[in-house]
Design a protein around this motif. Structure first.
Motif: not given
Length: 68
Positions: A42-68
């Motif tokens: 998990v650390l080996a995957i998280l360290v180099p791709f942290r920004e991409a993972i955080v961005s993907a999670v934020e986009n997913a949460l934004a699309s769910v909370t914005s209603g649609g």
């Protein structure tokens, strides 16, 4: 003399526990190794791709909370 008796009894008890071949006991060292290796993976995957993972999670949460 008391200390020697206590020590020999303790050593015998520990040796009996270590030599126990109870099939219900499980494989604790194996599970510890699996847990540590999973955390390392998990650390080996998280360290180099942290920004991409955080961005993907934020986009997913934004699309769910914005209603649609």
């Amino acid at each position: 003399m008391r200390a020697w008796a206590w020590l020999s009894t303790t050593v015998a008890a520990v040796a009996a526990c270590l030599g126990d071949d109870d099939p219900e006991r499980g494989d604790v060292p194996g599970w510890v190794m699996i847990t540590v290796m999973t955390a390392a993976l998990v650390l080996a995957i998280l360290v180099p791709f942290r920004e991409a993972i955080v961005s993907a999670v934020e986009n997913a949460l934004a699309s769910v909370t914005s209603g649609g």
